[in-house]
Write a protein that holds these residues in place. Structure first.
Motif, PDB file in Angstrom:
ATOM      1  N   THR A 178     -17.951  10.336   9.287  1.00 33.08           N
ATOM      2  CA  THR A 178     -17.316   9.328   9.471  1.00 33.08           C
ATOM      3  C   THR A 178     -17.967   8.229   9.265  1.00 33.08           C
ATOM      4  O   THR A 178     -19.087   8.204   8.921  1.00 33.08           O
ATOM      5  N   TRP A 197       0.856  -1.219   0.160  1.00 38.27           N
ATOM      6  CA  TRP A 197      -0.278  -0.084  -0.109  1.00 38.27           C
ATOM      7  C   TRP A 197       0.682   1.152   0.068  1.00 38.27           C
ATOM      8  O   TRP A 197       1.965   0.928   0.644  1.00 38.27           O
ATOM      9  N   THR A 243      -6.890  11.053   6.420  1.00 38.15           N
ATOM     10  CA  THR A 243      -7.664  10.083   7.462  1.00 38.15           C
ATOM     11  C   THR A 243      -9.183   9.772   6.823  1.00 38.15           C
ATOM     12  O   THR A 243      -9.433  10.413   5.731  1.00 38.15           O
ATOM     13  N   ARG A 244      -9.682   8.959   7.579  1.00 42.40           N
ATOM     14  CA  ARG A 244     -10.966   8.621   7.039  1.00 42.40           C
ATOM     15  C   ARG A 244     -12.071   9.893   6.658  1.00 42.40           C
ATOM     16  O   ARG A 244     -12.864  10.091   5.799  1.00 42.40           O
ATOM     17  N   SER A 245     -11.988  10.646   7.878  1.00 42.80           N
ATOM     18  CA  SER A 245     -12.924  11.769   7.811  1.00 42.80           C
ATOM     19  C   SER A 245     -12.566  12.822   6.622  1.00 42.80           C
ATOM     20  O   SER A 245     -13.358  13.235   6.038  1.00 42.80           O
ATOM     21  N   MET A 263     -11.935   1.199   0.797  1.00 42.24           N
ATOM     22  CA  MET A 263     -11.439   0.945   2.121  1.00 42.24           C
ATOM     23  C   MET A 263     -10.007   1.508   2.626  1.00 42.24           C
ATOM     24  O   MET A 263      -9.493   1.752   3.622  1.00 42.24           O
ATOM     25  N   GLU A 264      -9.308   1.580   1.433  1.00 43.71           N
ATOM     26  CA  GLU A 264      -7.865   2.270   1.744  1.00 43.71           C
ATOM     27  C   GLU A 264      -7.769   3.707   1.736  1.00 43.71           C
ATOM     28  O   GLU A 264      -8.259   4.194   0.496  1.00 43.71           O
ATOM     29  N   PRO A 265      -7.887   4.519   2.597  1.00 40.91           N
ATOM     30  CA  PRO A 265      -7.820   5.854   2.404  1.00 40.91           C
ATOM     31  C   PRO A 265      -6.725   6.111   1.260  1.00 40.91           C
ATOM     32  O   PRO A 265      -5.552   5.621   1.168  1.00 40.91           O
ATOM     33  N   ASP A 307      -0.439  18.363  13.990  1.00 39.01           N
ATOM     34  CA  ASP A 307      -0.536  19.148  15.184  1.00 39.01           C
ATOM     35  C   ASP A 307      -0.614  20.693  14.843  1.00 39.01           C
ATOM     36  O   ASP A 307      -1.196  21.247  15.298  1.00 39.01           O
ATOM     37  N   LYS A 310       4.277  12.898  10.507  1.00 45.39           N
ATOM     38  CA  LYS A 310       3.034  13.134  10.294  1.00 45.39           C
ATOM     39  C   LYS A 310       2.176  13.717  11.645  1.00 45.39           C
ATOM     40  O   LYS A 310       1.156  14.677  11.421  1.00 45.39           O
ATOM     41  N   ALA A 311       2.645  13.280  12.869  1.00 48.12           N
ATOM     42  CA  ALA A 311       2.095  13.883  14.100  1.00 48.12           C
ATOM     43  C   ALA A 311       2.246  15.406  14.137  1.00 48.12           C
ATOM     44  O   ALA A 311       1.556  16.257  14.203  1.00 48.12           O
ATOM     45  N   ASP A 359       0.976   4.039   1.687  1.00 55.16           N
ATOM     46  CA  ASP A 359       1.197   4.502   2.929  1.00 55.16           C
ATOM     47  C   ASP A 359       2.194   3.544   3.679  1.00 55.16           C
ATOM     48  O   ASP A 359       2.851   4.060   4.557  1.00 55.16           O
ATOM     49  N   ASN A 360       2.514   2.513   3.127  1.00 53.83           N
ATOM     50  CA  ASN A 360       3.662   1.436   3.733  1.00 53.83           C
ATOM     51  C   ASN A 360       4.903   1.991   3.148  1.00 53.83           C
ATOM     52  O   ASN A 360       6.070   1.868   3.912  1.00 53.83           O
TER      53      ASN A 360
END
Lengths: 831, 176
Positions: free
Chosen positions: A717, A36, A293-295, A212-214, A133, A128-129, A38-39
């Protein structure tokens, strides 16, 4: 019959096509050894997070990024102003009319935002965090403008504008009239003389593809070359479009779609985030990654459907249809994306369905609203068309007091009439609607269920039973390039393949069709194993990387097997033709005396004189003993451009229980018989039908993208956007009839979208059939218990107060939805 | 930063994590266990399901620090030495996956379900995996796969390939 022929027959391997081969793809997917996007981790990689608009329509008066810029780990913050000169516009490849209005679509908003979730800035950070933020620290001032959310209001006199630099909210007006096209009578005349006219307004709610995969993008700069990995359905289209949008030359760009976790049309796109990632990587000279993100996905990846349909059908008293008139409002959302305008136009040729209308008119307005843009979602235009025709046929049957199947049978194309040119000018290739219907009735147990329905009626059972019918066709195999040209689409519809014969006898098949769950690696191996006579296991299918698979138009519109598979077959035939010359040389025989069977060339009448195509591959590699004047290669390329669409069809039947006291609906039984032409792998075909049914049933019963009166998506969501679980769906009884498609060498018609296109009206017709005697004549999708209950007990379609003003979907409360009843909220959730 | 000791797929790791780090982020980003994936941010989809001390958890709903001292099994360690767990094998046999993104979580949830209920009915399977979303398959072949694996794990013997063919694709016969 000679002994040699006998032996050849006895040794002929079992045909791969038609076998329920287990998939090659599974080995990595069931063990987690996947790729994927993102990996992907690259040295020095930076992470992106997108700052998004919280308002539906506003001028951006100022953006202060200083606090975000100073946050720990943040490398850069870019606004739309910073990239205004290099970001171009997200492309729309389908100007459906010469005067279509395209407002332009910056990847990052510069002066104005036009839907909630639109990008206004991007944070680049070491993790990413850290990027996430810092999103909170970007301070944007918005001068609010009125939000346009309702299509019918948007086209009314004096409406507010979605884009205030445009003259109206209308993007285009597309018309098909059979009287003008010469494919039928003039529609107004047909209606003027009609004995019966039935008119309805149907609402196709807004849906979200919800793969399913964002989505995820990684870009690696290497000097002035760039490699992009993206969770996309369309690496080839993406590469061309990125080059056109950003000015990075096409030959300096490589796009890779590694393992892709579903698409359903939702990843048939050139997204703002892909453009932004490329711009940032170019500017900073560092590899970057963005994963949503999913949202974010539900809010900003393109949506689907969203039409209001005004349908008129004309007939005589005996039930012979005389004309069909469709006026469509199609919500484009705030911008035009890759094929947004083309989606309703694909439906323009399908509203007439399988019926012999003498006259047909289709008019569609593409409308801008301050919502997420819409684009392709499984079926793209054809589910909308099929819903309208299959619903209105039921309404006409009620009006005439006829059995809905009898009405359909009276008007559908008969088996002996194929090929049949429809009133929309399409030439339907093959089929037999009667046989498919008979088989479906048997699968369902139709007579027993009708008897039970009568018993429940007579006993006034609180749980009523209904049976819904949908007899459908669709146009698949997108698409003949000439037809796309006549519809002003920006590209062709061909597909490319090549076959490389390796020295050890193994085979590489390169396909321009890029899978994301459809099993191309397995099915293409089956096709090639039969044509070349090499073992299934000796074949590897390569795809999804523009440097490995240089030409292609990717996967959508049920096209992969029909167009891409045909290219594979044609390439294999070319390999055999080239190998034949080498075989003749090696066997010292004339090419005309060679037979090719089971992967071996043999000399007719000379037992034992034979050479396999895998041995020829080695002889070609060595090239020591090769025919004069022949290049030492038996590899081959092929490009297949279909001359016509293919037309799968089928009969779908749904038996539905409706609890009249609670409004709860439950599918009692679902049976369908589909004709998708030749079946290469029955396991994959069945899987595609199952998955398609799940999404079509979900439209009927569960899913809706709901906006509140301010333009906030309240179903952002998976708590609120109801993708069904295993417990929500029934067992499906499926079957097939097989009428080969004459337009490609496989005979396949396409299967990816069939279940979705056919099932939605079958489900709604079933619910209505259960409660029609209670005075219900429509229920707005999705058929939530509240809507069903309101339709039974309050009249109307039950949609009026379904969502807004309440938290029915668990949606986020805003000032306008927190229990306050406004004129807007009274109009319901599908704003 | 907080130090945690955790055994993942048979290997012991000692790492510093931010207290807010989710188990799934720890697995993917610090250990490279990218077989476990993220599908949502509200614990609805189950794509990130792993086993923590023998029970299925959604690893987006567990903090890495909560796994301190614990034993985690991911899809990558479900069947050691390159073999396949009966549930993995059944998903392949019964075509219980298409794009495969939900599959690791779906398999881990199914293994846990079969531990609780070794012989589930169709309805029990459907209810047992309702915390895991699949967008591709319509679930029918997943249900078949779980029941097939259940049979094999009970020692009832696996369904022979020919029977599987017909059960999963009844129209094979019709087409021949």
């Amino acid at each position: 019959m000679t002994a040699v022929e006998d032996r050849a027959t006895a040794e002929a391997p079992e045909r791969e096509v038609g076998k329920a081969r287990r998939r090659k793809e599974d080995a990595r997917l069931i063990t987690g050894r996947t790729t994927w996007t993102d990996n992907t981790v690259l040295p020095g990689m930076l992470h992106l997070a997108v700052v998004r608009s919280p308002v539906a329509h506003a001028k951006i008066s100022s953006i202060d990024v200083s606090a975000a810029q100073e946050a720990p780990g943040v490398i850069a913050v870019l606004t739309g102003r910073d990239v205004a000169d290099e970001q171009g516009s997200i492309p729309c490849a389908w100007p459906v009319t010469p005067d279509m209005v395209n407002p332009g679509h910056p990847s990052i908003a510069v002066d104005e935002v036009n839907h909630v979730g639109e990008a206004v800035a991007v944070i680049v950070a070491r993790s990413k965090a850290a990027a996430q933020d810092a999103v909170e620290l970007v301070d944007v001032d918005y001068d609010l403008l009125p939000a346009v959310l309702d299509m019918e209001e948007a086209v009314a006199e004096g409406a507010q504008l979605t884009h205030d630099h445009l003259e109206s909210n209308r993007s285009f007006h597309f018309v098909f009239e059979s009287g003008d096209a010469g494919t039928g009578q003039h529609t107004d005349e047909a209606f003027r003389d009609a004995e019966v006219v039935v008119s309805r307004r149907f609402v196709q709610q807004r849906l979200i593809p919800a793969f399913m995969e964002p989505r995820s993008v990684v870009v690696q700069p290497q000097g002035d070359n760039y490699t992009m990995w993206s969770s996309t359905q369309v690496p080839h289209i993406l590469r061309i479009m990125l080059a056109m949008v950003t000015g990075v030359p096409e030959h300096k760009l490589r796009v890779v779609a590694p393992d892709v976790g579903g698409g359903f049309g939702g990843k048939l796109q050139v997204t703002p985030e892909e453009v932004i990632s490329l711009l940032v990587a170019r500017r900073l000279g560092k590899p970057v990654k963005w994963t949503e993100t999913r949202s974010e996905s539900l809010m900003t990846a393109h949506h689907g459907r969203d039409q209001i349909q005004y349908i008129d059908i004309a007939a005589d008293r005996e039930g012979n249809v005389k004309g069909l008139r469709c006026r469509i409002l199609a919500d484009m959302g705030a911008y035009l994306r890759l094929v947004s305008p083309g989606v309703p136009v694909l439906g323009a040729f399908m509203f007439n369905g399988i019926y012999k209308f003498p006259a047909y008119r289709f008019e569609c307005d593409g409308i801008f609203t301050n919502k997420t843009p819409t684009d392709a979602y499984r079926g793209a235009g054809r589910p909308e068309a099929t819903f309208a025709i299959e619903r209105i046929m039921d309404e006409l049957a009620v009006e005439l007091g006829m059995d809905p199947l009898e009405l359909r049978r009276r008007n559908w194309i008969r088996a002996e009439e194929f090929p049949f040119t429809s009133v929309a000018g399409m030439t339907y290739d093959s089929g037999d609607y009667e046989t498919a219907t008979q088989k479906a009735l048997e699968l369902l147990g139709y007579d027993e269920l009708r008897a039970e329905q009568r018993r429940r009626r007579e006993s006034n059972d609180p749980v009523q039973l209904g049976i819904g019918v949908s007899t459908f066709t669709e146009m698949c195999g997108l698409a003949p390039s000439r037809v796309l040209g006549s519809l002003s689409y920006g590209a062709g519809g061909w597909e490319h393949a090549s076959i490389r014969m390796l020295p050890t006898g193994k085979v590489e098949v390169v396909s321009g069709a890029t899978p994301h769950g459809q099993g191309h690696e397995t099915a293409w191996s089956q096709l090639v194993a039969d044509r070349l006579g090499v073992p299934f296991e000796d074949i590897e299918v390569l795809h999804g990387d523009t440097s490995i698979s240089p030409r292609g138009l990717d996967t959508y519109g049920s096209r992969s097997l029909v167009v891409g598979g045909a290219a594979v077959v044609n390439a294999a035939e070319k390999v055999v033709a080239k190998a034949r010359r080498v075989a003749a040389h090696l066997l010292e025989a004339s090419e005309d005396d060679l037979d090719f069977s089971g992967g071996k060339f043999s000399v007719r009448g000379t037992p034992g004189a034979e050479v396999s195509i895998q041995e020829i591959a080695l002889a070609t590699f060595a090239a020591h003993n090769f025919p004069e004047g022949v290049e030492p290669s038996i590899d081959a390329d092929a490009t297949f451009d279909p001359e016509n669409f293919s037309f799968p069809h089928g009969t779908h039947l749904c038996a539905m229980e409706v609890d009249t006291e609670t409004g709860m609906v439950k599918i009692r039984k679902y049976a369908c018989v589909d004709d998708v032409g030749t079946i290469v792998n029955p396991l994959i075909v069945e899987g595609q039908i199952h998955g398609g049914l799940a999404q079509g049933i979900a439209q009927a019963l569960f899913e809706e993208a709901v906006y509140d009166a301010d333009g906030n998506l309240t179903t952002g969501t998976f708590v609120d956007y109801l993708v069904p679980s295993a417990a929500d769906l029934p067992h499906f009884d499926t079957g097939n009839t097989v009428h080969e498609a004459p337009g490609n060498p496989i005979g396949a018609k396409g299967v990816g979208e069939a279940g979705t296109i056919a099932s939605t009206p079958a489900v709604v017709n079933a619910a209505l059939d259960a409660v029609r005697h209670l005075g219900v004549r429509d229920i707005r999708m999705p058929l939530t218990p509240e809507r069903v209950w309101r339709a039974i007990h309050g009249g109307g379609d039950g949609g009026d107060r379904a969502t807004a003003g309440t938290n029915a979907y668990g949606g986020a409360q805003t000032e306008t939805t927190a229990g306050v009843s406004t004129p807007q909220s009274a109009l319901g959730g599908d704003r | 930063m907080t130090q945690i000791n955790v055994r993942v797929d048979g290997v012991t790791y000692t790492d510093d994590v931010e207290p807010r780090t989710l188990l799934v982020h720890y697995l993917r980003e610090q250990l490279g266990k990218v077989g476990t994936v993220i599908g949502c941010d509200t614990s609805n989809c189950g794509a990130c399901t792993v086993h923590l001390d023998g029970a299925a958890v959604k690893s987006c709903t567990v903090l890495a620090v909560q796994a301190d001292g614990g034993e985690v099994t991911t899809i990558e360690g479900l069947a050691p030495n390159g073999g396949l767990h009966p549930v993995q094998k059944a998903f392949h046999e019964m075509h219980g996956l298409q794009c495969g993104y939900c599959t690791p979580g779906m398999i881990m949830a199914s293994v846990d379900l079969l531990k609780e209920n070794p012989d589930p009915s169709d309805t029990e399977v459907r209810e047992g995996i309702e915390g895991n979303l699949c967008r591709c398959t319509g679930y029918q072949n997943i249900v078949r796969a779980v029941q097939q694996a259940a049979g094999e794990m009970r020692g009832a013997g696996s369904v022979s390939p020919a029977e599987v063919d017909t059960a999963a694709a009844p129209h094979v016969v019709g087409q021949a």
